[in-house]
Enzyme design. Structure first.
Site, PDB file in Angstrom:
ATOM      1  CG  HIS A  47      35.021  31.541  43.319  1.00  0.00           C
ATOM      2  ND1 HIS A  47      35.673  31.334  44.506  1.00  0.00           N
ATOM      3  CD2 HIS A  47      35.300  32.799  42.930  1.00  0.00           C
ATOM      4  CE1 HIS A  47      36.343  32.433  44.819  1.00  0.00           C
ATOM      5  NE2 HIS A  47      36.133  33.334  43.882  1.00  0.00           N
ATOM      6  N   GLY A  48      31.012  28.987  42.758  1.00  0.00           N
ATOM      7  CA  GLY A  48      30.254  27.973  42.019  1.00  0.00           C
ATOM      8  C   GLY A  48      28.801  27.967  42.444  1.00  0.00           C
TER       9      GLY A  48
END
Length: 79
Positions: A47-48
């Site tokens: 997610h990053g």
């Protein structure tokens, strides 16, 4: 040989643990968080900014700290 897992030991003794979720993908940040007093660090590779190619360097940076890595296994759900 693995080092003792401080998270498991503290939880089994009835204590509490504080962890951190890192999605930055930076070994330097992981090392800093490991020395900041967190018991575990979850390395988010989805997610990053983290990605599989940076995971080894992050784990190596964490290994020099007292922190434990957290492993999360995702399961797909069919509908």
């Amino acid at each position: 040989m693995y080092r003792p897992n401080a998270v498991k030991a503290r939880l089994q003794a009835g204590g509490k643990v504080l962890g951190c979720w890192s999605a930055l993908g930076s070994p330097s940040v992981v090392e800093l968080l490991g020395f900041a007093g967190f018991y575990y660090i979850l390395l988010d590779q989805e997610h990053g900014l983290g990605e599989p190619s940076t995971l080894t360097a992050q784990l190596q940076a964490m290994s020099s700290t007292p922190a434990t890595s957290a492993k999360v296994t995702f399961m797909s759900v069919s509908t």
